[in-house]
Design a protein around this motif. Structure first.
Motif, PDB file in Angstrom:
ATOM      1  N   ARG A   7       0.816  -1.206   0.000  1.00  0.00           N
ATOM      2  CA  ARG A   7       0.000   0.000   0.000  1.00  0.00           C
ATOM      3  C   ARG A   7       0.853   1.259   0.000  1.00  0.00           C
ATOM      4  NH1 ARG A   7      -5.072  -0.020   3.891  1.00  0.00           N
ATOM      5  NH2 ARG A   7      -5.327   1.903   2.722  1.00  0.00           N
ATOM      6  N   GLN A   8       2.123   1.135   0.334  1.00  0.00           N
ATOM      7  CA  GLN A   8       2.997   2.300   0.296  1.00  0.00           C
ATOM      8  C   GLN A   8       3.223   2.784  -1.139  1.00  0.00           C
ATOM      9  OE1 GLN A   8       6.682   1.987   2.339  1.00  0.00           O
ATOM     10  NE2 GLN A   8       5.838   1.024   4.154  1.00  0.00           N
ATOM     11  N   TYR A   9       2.947   1.945  -2.106  1.00  0.00           N
ATOM     12  CA  TYR A   9       3.333   2.253  -3.476  1.00  0.00           C
ATOM     13  C   TYR A   9       2.164   2.718  -4.332  1.00  0.00           C
ATOM     14  CZ  TYR A   9       7.484   0.048  -1.763  1.00  0.00           C
ATOM     15  OH  TYR A   9       8.575  -0.248  -1.009  1.00  0.00           O
ATOM     16  N   ALA A  10       1.082   3.118  -3.685  1.00  0.00           N
ATOM     17  CA  ALA A  10      -0.030   3.682  -4.433  1.00  0.00           C
ATOM     18  C   ALA A  10       0.425   4.952  -5.155  1.00  0.00           C
ATOM     19  CB  ALA A  10      -1.184   4.004  -3.485  1.00  0.00           C
ATOM     20  N   VAL A  11      -0.109   5.149  -6.360  1.00  0.00           N
ATOM     21  CA  VAL A  11       0.204   6.344  -7.136  1.00  0.00           C
ATOM     22  C   VAL A  11      -1.087   7.115  -7.362  1.00  0.00           C
ATOM     23  CG1 VAL A  11       1.004   7.242  -9.346  1.00  0.00           C
ATOM     24  CG2 VAL A  11       2.196   5.327  -8.281  1.00  0.00           C
ATOM     25  N   ALA A  12      -1.143   8.329  -6.842  1.00  0.00           N
ATOM     26  CA  ALA A  12      -2.269   9.225  -7.095  1.00  0.00           C
ATOM     27  C   ALA A  12      -1.705  10.449  -7.799  1.00  0.00           C
ATOM     28  CB  ALA A  12      -2.953   9.621  -5.790  1.00  0.00           C
ATOM     29  N   TYR A  13      -2.346  10.854  -8.877  1.00  0.00           N
ATOM     30  CA  TYR A  13      -1.768  11.919  -9.684  1.00  0.00           C
ATOM     31  C   TYR A  13      -1.789  13.261  -8.963  1.00  0.00           C
ATOM     32  CZ  TYR A  13      -1.263   8.727 -13.557  1.00  0.00           C
ATOM     33  OH  TYR A  13      -0.856   7.690 -14.350  1.00  0.00           O
ATOM     34  N   ASP A  14      -1.003  14.163  -9.475  1.00  0.00           N
ATOM     35  CA  ASP A  14      -0.711  15.462  -8.862  1.00  0.00           C
ATOM     36  C   ASP A  14      -1.999  16.267  -8.655  1.00  0.00           C
ATOM     37  OD1 ASP A  14       0.153  18.093  -8.364  1.00  0.00           O
ATOM     38  OD2 ASP A  14       2.008  17.762  -9.476  1.00  0.00           O
ATOM     39  N   GLU A  15      -2.502  16.255  -7.425  1.00  0.00           N
ATOM     40  CA  GLU A  15      -3.780  16.914  -7.161  1.00  0.00           C
ATOM     41  C   GLU A  15      -3.687  18.436  -7.293  1.00  0.00           C
ATOM     42  OE1 GLU A  15      -3.421  16.970  -2.271  1.00  0.00           O
ATOM     43  OE2 GLU A  15      -5.021  15.875  -3.260  1.00  0.00           O
ATOM     44  N   LEU A  16      -2.517  19.013  -7.100  1.00  0.00           N
ATOM     45  CA  LEU A  16      -2.365  20.457  -7.270  1.00  0.00           C
ATOM     46  C   LEU A  16      -2.471  20.825  -8.753  1.00  0.00           C
ATOM     47  CD1 LEU A  16       0.556  21.210  -4.782  1.00  0.00           C
ATOM     48  CD2 LEU A  16      -1.911  21.259  -4.360  1.00  0.00           C
ATOM     49  N   PHE A  17      -1.786  20.055  -9.588  1.00  0.00           N
ATOM     50  CA  PHE A  17      -1.874  20.272 -11.026  1.00  0.00           C
ATOM     51  C   PHE A  17      -3.306  20.037 -11.505  1.00  0.00           C
ATOM     52  CE2 PHE A  17      -0.929  18.676 -15.476  1.00  0.00           C
ATOM     53  CZ  PHE A  17      -0.589  19.919 -15.977  1.00  0.00           C
ATOM     54  N   ASN A  18      -3.991  19.047 -10.891  1.00  0.00           N
ATOM     55  CA  ASN A  18      -5.362  18.750 -11.282  1.00  0.00           C
ATOM     56  C   ASN A  18      -6.334  19.842 -10.865  1.00  0.00           C
ATOM     57  OD1 ASN A  18      -4.816  16.393 -12.639  1.00  0.00           O
ATOM     58  ND2 ASN A  18      -5.213  15.069 -10.888  1.00  0.00           N
ATOM     59  N   GLU A  19      -5.971  20.664  -9.860  1.00  0.00           N
ATOM     60  CA  GLU A  19      -6.804  21.817  -9.527  1.00  0.00           C
ATOM     61  C   GLU A  19      -6.943  22.736 -10.741  1.00  0.00           C
ATOM     62  OE1 GLU A  19      -5.451  24.045  -6.202  1.00  0.00           O
ATOM     63  OE2 GLU A  19      -5.741  22.422  -4.764  1.00  0.00           O
ATOM     64  N   ASP A  20      -5.841  22.956 -11.425  1.00  0.00           N
ATOM     65  CA  ASP A  20      -5.876  23.789 -12.629  1.00  0.00           C
ATOM     66  C   ASP A  20      -6.744  23.147 -13.704  1.00  0.00           C
ATOM     67  OD1 ASP A  20      -4.083  25.478 -11.345  1.00  0.00           O
ATOM     68  OD2 ASP A  20      -2.339  24.470 -12.194  1.00  0.00           O
ATOM     69  N   ASN A  21      -6.640  21.811 -13.843  1.00  0.00           N
ATOM     70  CA  ASN A  21      -7.466  21.109 -14.817  1.00  0.00           C
ATOM     71  C   ASN A  21      -8.949  21.243 -14.482  1.00  0.00           C
ATOM     72  OD1 ASN A  21      -5.123  20.245 -16.075  1.00  0.00           O
ATOM     73  ND2 ASN A  21      -5.063  18.295 -15.006  1.00  0.00           N
ATOM     74  N   ASP A  22      -9.270  21.101 -13.190  1.00  0.00           N
ATOM     75  CA  ASP A  22     -10.661  21.235 -12.747  1.00  0.00           C
ATOM     76  C   ASP A  22     -11.201  22.623 -13.069  1.00  0.00           C
ATOM     77  OD1 ASP A  22     -11.558  18.786 -11.678  1.00  0.00           O
ATOM     78  OD2 ASP A  22     -10.349  19.074  -9.888  1.00  0.00           O
TER      79      ASP A  22
END
Length: 509
Positions: A7-22
């Protein structure tokens, strides 16, 4: 079990960068749904379908991962009565890949419609680039709106049904159709790896590079992601495809700023990252070391030897050329079904379909159960999922074997190329992939966000890092360099997060 290493190796994409996408998406959607825009879209659809169909009316919208789908109806008692206008979403699609992605999907849908009985929506009009693109709409596909529930909704409803005899029969009906469709799709052969276009004489050929889920997702979700080294055309060998997948994994490790920040999955399915002083740097560095080891092991040639047809001594005859049609995004979410009759009405979303090494298309369909494979895999519960899924897989493979037997006589009566009647049959190859757990290796090859979790959950599936490398001074220095790089990534991410937080406090957003 909640603290297992994988579970340490989960990858979640850059939520800060995704704020701009949103933000970009919401601003674009506001424009699309304005009354004046809807009226324009109604006229646009009517014009593309033909001027004698009468008025077109907007019905509703649906949002996918990368596309917006608007439904329209025509009240003239002629077919089609409903249409779907699909547009790439602003913010979550990459402008540099938008045309290529849409063209690839159109071509594969047209190919499948022409060359098989697999149900796909008919496309009436489309434009990806150039003068054909309407300035108000952008790239689009206008196609049949297909009624039906997503397969995963049907499977869940049938599993919870009080009438299990009826539910079992409906599942069997779906399995029989899927078996036929998978056999049809798997039967097509190509001489290169990549996507297709129509060539001289109206025939189809692989003339374009492969565009994969990883390529688009990473470019869309990470600032500074490099496309250096991406192929410009189709690939001749499986080893080239493996090299592309390896490069994408390694670029992700270097470009995703939050890739090693610790955190935990919440009940809504999102990953909550630690922030500020709460970041456990010791754990972050441990994750970095484990990730570096996993990616080094998966880059070894033996990790994907089952895909490489270049050495006849190391692979089975049926894994050699030609390459086969494969849609990695085929899932229970992209199969539409009539809930009452169990008739499959359409397969959708062919954006990342390619001709690929044959072994990638030999994996069992892991999405035939409400027990979500991707969720179990992400959380590191692969063994538990396998136990839950095995009865469903056995039921499907039994159906597939029966369908294969029914088709065998027909195949023998037709003049087919030798590869079309290859042995072992698809059911046997799927069973072998399951028993050898090759399907997990293939997921690691194709989905970089899952690769490290799979490696650390199933390390025996991958080649061991040679002792001459692991523990040497050079190895130690490389690991130390990546640890320091991880510190820099986290500092960069934290600085961005704090700057955004301060901007919000000041009313800047």
């Amino acid at each position: 079990m909640a603290d297992r290493e994988s579970r340490q190796y989960a990858v979640a994409y850059d939520e800060l960068f995704n704020e701009d996408n949103d933000n970009e998406y919401e601003a674009w959607l506001d424009v699309v749904l304005k009354p004046a825009s809807i009226e324009y879209l109604e006229r646009f659809v009517a014009d593309k379908l033909g001027g004698d169909r009468g008025p077109v009316y907007y019905v509703n919208m649906a949002r996918g991962s990368y596309n917006l789908v608007l439904q329209f109806r025509i009240n003239d008692n002629r077919a089609p009565a409903r249409l779907a206008l699909r547009m790439p979403q602003r913010g979550f699609t990459v402008e540099a890949l938008t045309a290529e992605r849409l063209e690839n999907e159109v071509y594969w849908m047209q190919y499948i419609e022409e060359q098989s009985t697999v149900p796909v929506p008919h496309i009436y009009s489309w434009a990806a680039r150039g003068d054909a693109v309407d300035d108000h709409i952008g790239p689009y596909m206008l196609m049949d709106y297909v009624e039906g529930q997503k397969l995963h909704t049907c499977l869940a409803a049938w599993e919870a049904s009080d009438d299990q005899a009826d539910a079992v029969e409906k599942r069997k009906v779906v399995f029989e159709q899927l078996a036929d469709f998978l056999l049809q799709l798997r039967s097509h052969r190509f001489d290169k790896i990549g996507s297709i276009t129509r060539v001289d004489g109206g025939t189809w050929a692989v003339t374009r590079r492969p565009l994969t889920i990883d390529m688009h997702a990473q470019l869309a979700s990470m600032p500074g992601f490099s496309t250096d080294g991406w192929p410009r055309g189709p690939l001749p060998y499986a080893k080239d495809y493996v090299s592309l997948a390896t490069a994408l994994r390694n670029h992700q490790m270097l470009c995703l700023r939050n890739i090693n920040i610790p955190g935990a999955w919440n009940k809504k399915g999102f990953f909550d990252f630690q922030e500020g002083e709460a970041i456990d740097m010791e754990r972050a560095l441990k994750t970095a070391r484990g990730r570096f080891l996993a990616r080094h092991a998966m880059a070894l040639p033996a990790a994907a030897a089952h895909l490489d047809e270049s050495d006849g001594n190391d692979v089975d005859e049926h894994d050699k050329k030609p390459f086969v049609l494969f849609n990695p995004d085929l899932s229970a979410s992209n199969i539409l079904v009539d809930l009452n009759t169990a008739r499959i009405t359409a397969l959708i979303d062919f954006e990342y379909t390619n001709a690929v090494p044959a072994a990638l298309a030999d994996d069992p369909p892991v999405w035939l159960s409400p027990k979500n494979f991707m969720r179990f895999l992400t959380l590191g519960f692969v063994a538990e999922w396998q136990i839950l899924y095995k009865p469903t897989l056995d039921a499907f493979l039994a159906v597939l074997e029966r369908v294969e037997q029914k088709q065998k006589q027909k195949q023998q009566q037709q003049q087919l190329p030798p590869y079309a009647s290859e042995l072992p049959p698809l059911s046997a190859r799927m069973r072998a992939s399951w028993e050898k757990r090759t399907f997990l290796v293939n997921y690691a090859i194709q989905r970089s966000e899952l690769a490290d979790t799979i490696y650390h959950d199933q390390p025996t599936l991958f080649p061991a890092v040679p002792e001459a490398v692991d523990g040497t001074d050079d190895w130690t220095q490389e690991v130390h360099t990546y640890e320091e790089y991880t510190r820099w990534q986290i500092d960069l991410y934290e600085a961005d997060r704090k700057a955004r937080h301060q901007k919000r406090q000041l009313g800047g957003i």
